[in-house]
Design a protein around this motif. Structure first.
Motif, PDB file in Angstrom:
ATOM      1  N   GLY A  55      40.545  43.413  25.451  1.00  0.00           N
ATOM      2  CA  GLY A  55      41.134  44.099  26.600  1.00  0.00           C
ATOM      3  C   GLY A  55      41.403  43.116  27.730  1.00  0.00           C
ATOM      4  N   ALA A  56      40.511  42.106  27.858  1.00  0.00           N
ATOM      5  CA  ALA A  56      40.680  41.109  28.924  1.00  0.00           C
ATOM      6  C   ALA A  56      41.977  40.331  28.725  1.00  0.00           C
ATOM      7  CB  ALA A  56      39.485  40.164  28.950  1.00  0.00           C
ATOM      8  N   MET A  57      42.403  40.180  27.474  1.00  0.00           N
ATOM      9  CA  MET A  57      43.651  39.442  27.215  1.00  0.00           C
ATOM     10  C   MET A  57      44.848  40.256  27.724  1.00  0.00           C
ATOM     11  SD  MET A  57      42.535  38.097  23.421  1.00  0.00           S
ATOM     12  CE  MET A  57      43.855  36.945  23.113  1.00  0.00           C
ATOM     13  N   ARG A  61      44.644  42.532  30.016  1.00  0.00           N
ATOM     14  CA  ARG A  61      44.481  42.564  31.474  1.00  0.00           C
ATOM     15  C   ARG A  61      45.022  41.279  32.099  1.00  0.00           C
ATOM     16  NH1 ARG A  61      40.762  46.291  33.723  1.00  0.00           N
ATOM     17  NH2 ARG A  61      40.070  47.785  32.146  1.00  0.00           N
ATOM     18  N   ALA A  62      44.811  40.146  31.420  1.00  0.00           N
ATOM     19  CA  ALA A  62      45.297  38.868  31.957  1.00  0.00           C
ATOM     20  C   ALA A  62      46.832  38.875  32.018  1.00  0.00           C
ATOM     21  CB  ALA A  62      44.800  37.711  31.085  1.00  0.00           C
ATOM     22  N   VAL A  63      47.465  39.424  30.994  1.00  0.00           N
ATOM     23  CA  VAL A  63      48.937  39.543  31.005  1.00  0.00           C
ATOM     24  C   VAL A  63      49.351  40.422  32.186  1.00  0.00           C
ATOM     25  CG1 VAL A  63      50.961  40.413  29.755  1.00  0.00           C
ATOM     26  CG2 VAL A  63      49.127  39.228  28.494  1.00  0.00           C
ATOM     27  N   ALA A  64      48.621  41.531  32.372  1.00  0.00           N
ATOM     28  CA  ALA A  64      48.948  42.468  33.455  1.00  0.00           C
ATOM     29  C   ALA A  64      48.776  41.805  34.821  1.00  0.00           C
ATOM     30  CB  ALA A  64      48.062  43.708  33.357  1.00  0.00           C
ATOM     31  N   LEU A  65      47.711  41.028  34.971  1.00  0.00           N
ATOM     32  CA  LEU A  65      47.464  40.370  36.263  1.00  0.00           C
ATOM     33  C   LEU A  65      48.614  39.421  36.602  1.00  0.00           C
ATOM     34  CD1 LEU A  65      45.496  39.734  38.643  1.00  0.00           C
ATOM     35  CD2 LEU A  65      44.621  37.859  37.235  1.00  0.00           C
ATOM     36  N   VAL A  97      36.254  34.770  32.417  1.00  0.00           N
ATOM     37  CA  VAL A  97      37.612  34.677  31.869  1.00  0.00           C
ATOM     38  C   VAL A  97      38.448  33.861  32.836  1.00  0.00           C
ATOM     39  CG1 VAL A  97      39.566  35.999  30.947  1.00  0.00           C
ATOM     40  CG2 VAL A  97      37.295  37.065  31.086  1.00  0.00           C
ATOM     41  N   SER A  98      39.156  32.872  32.312  1.00  0.00           N
ATOM     42  CA  SER A  98      40.046  32.111  33.188  1.00  0.00           C
ATOM     43  C   SER A  98      41.458  32.138  32.634  1.00  0.00           C
ATOM     44  CB  SER A  98      39.552  30.675  33.362  1.00  0.00           C
ATOM     45  OG  SER A  98      39.703  29.969  32.163  1.00  0.00           O
ATOM     46  N   LEU A 156      40.506  40.828  37.083  1.00  0.00           N
ATOM     47  CA  LEU A 156      40.984  41.616  35.928  1.00  0.00           C
ATOM     48  C   LEU A 156      40.515  43.058  35.968  1.00  0.00           C
ATOM     49  CD1 LEU A 156      40.468  39.213  32.870  1.00  0.00           C
ATOM     50  CD2 LEU A 156      42.515  39.565  34.255  1.00  0.00           C
ATOM     51  N   ARG A 157      39.548  43.366  36.841  1.00  0.00           N
ATOM     52  CA  ARG A 157      38.898  44.683  36.800  1.00  0.00           C
ATOM     53  C   ARG A 157      39.374  45.654  37.860  1.00  0.00           C
ATOM     54  NH1 ARG A 157      37.276  45.083  31.839  1.00  0.00           N
ATOM     55  NH2 ARG A 157      37.435  42.914  31.250  1.00  0.00           N
ATOM     56  N   THR A 158      40.427  45.329  38.589  1.00  0.00           N
ATOM     57  CA  THR A 158      40.873  46.269  39.633  1.00  0.00           C
ATOM     58  C   THR A 158      41.614  47.448  38.982  1.00  0.00           C
ATOM     59  OG1 THR A 158      43.009  45.203  39.918  1.00  0.00           O
ATOM     60  CG2 THR A 158      41.201  44.355  41.266  1.00  0.00           C
ATOM     61  N   PRO A 159      41.617  48.623  39.649  1.00  0.00           N
ATOM     62  CA  PRO A 159      42.348  49.770  39.090  1.00  0.00           C
ATOM     63  C   PRO A 159      43.824  49.458  38.840  1.00  0.00           C
ATOM     64  CG  PRO A 159      40.878  50.482  40.854  1.00  0.00           C
ATOM     65  CD  PRO A 159      40.828  48.984  40.854  1.00  0.00           C
TER      66      PRO A 159
END
Ligand code: DC
Length: 235
Positions: free
Chosen positions: A37-39, A41-45, A84-85, A95-98
């Motif tokens: 999921g973090a991957m 999320r990283a794309v989304a960020l 995660v970097s 990565l954890r913001t709504p």
């Protein structure tokens, strides 16, 4: 003898306790932990930093796909304190913001983004094995995993966990908004045409609604073939 590394796939909806469970199972078994999921999320960020939002037109989608292809995401540290970097910048908290949660659900529905992430996930975990959590790990990424778990919990319990998590991080969360966001994400994650969230064939369904984290971890570890675990029901 089966010489393949142990690979445990943990899928399920947001708030079911996948991350906490996967981290603890990884520690218990001495395996690497991969938060897929973090991957997404990283794309989304990176997409949001480029000014892209949830309403993506053709050019916006193409830009997101390009971000996914160029993504330099790295994981470091032990499973409990994993960082995660992205491009050398520590983005663990960002990565954890709504807003990132919402956009991650949108970008993860783009098939080219999924293809790229799945390729990387296979590369990362195929050699070493590990505990891999996400939405499509047992269905798509590692259908031959040693163990496939579908971890779920009632919608109310999942909202409660997300809400508590946000409050603990100092975010001014509103119960109704957390519930509405979760409903929206659940719907998008489970109805998207590419790799919708569903239990994999042969997955064991674990409902964590009434279990503590320790009980869930014990239950999962007990399901790993060849591993002896304490019976979670014995004191
Ligand atoms: O597990 P999470 O909340 O960090 O996931 C973020 C988003 O990414 C969520 O909307 C589901 C999506 N995701 C996915 O589609 N496939 C995965 N393997 C992991 C996450």
């Amino acid at each position: 003898m089966d010489a393949r590394p142990i690979l445990i796939a943990i899928d399920g909806p947001a708030g079911a306790g996948k991350s906490a469970t996967a981290r603890e199972v990884a520690v218990r078994l001495g395996l690497p932990y991969l938060d897929t999921g973090a991957m997404y999320r990283a794309v989304a960020l990176l997409a949001s930093r480029s000014g892209l939002g949830s309403e993506l037109d053709g050019a916006g989608r193409a830009a997101v796909v390009e971000i996914a292809r160029r993504l330099d995401v790295r994981f470091s540290g032990d499973p409990r304190r994993q960082r995660v970097s992205v491009g050398g910048e520590d983005v663990t908290e960002a990565l954890r913001t709504p807003a990132v949660s919402r956009l991650a659900s949108v970008v993860s529905a783009i098939p080219e983004v999924r293809r790229e992430m799945v390729r990387r996930q296979r590369e990362l975990a195929a050699r070493t094995g590990g505990v891999v959590e996400g939405r499509d790990i047992g269905t798509v990424v590692f259908p031959d995993a040693t163990l496939k778990v579908f971890l779920t919990a009632s919608p109310e319990v999942r909202v409660r966990r997300r809400y508590d998590e946000l409050v603990a991080r100092g975010v001014a969360a509103v119960w109704e908004s957390v519930a509405a966001e979760q409903r929206e994400r659940d719907l998008r994650d489970s109805t998207r045409p590419d790799s919708p969230l569903r239990p994999a064939e042969g997955a064991v369904i674990v409902d964590s609604s009434r279990l503590s984290l320790a009980q869930v971890v014990d239950a999962v570890v007990a399901l790993v073939p060849g591993v002896c675990a304490p019976n979670p029901l014995t004191p």
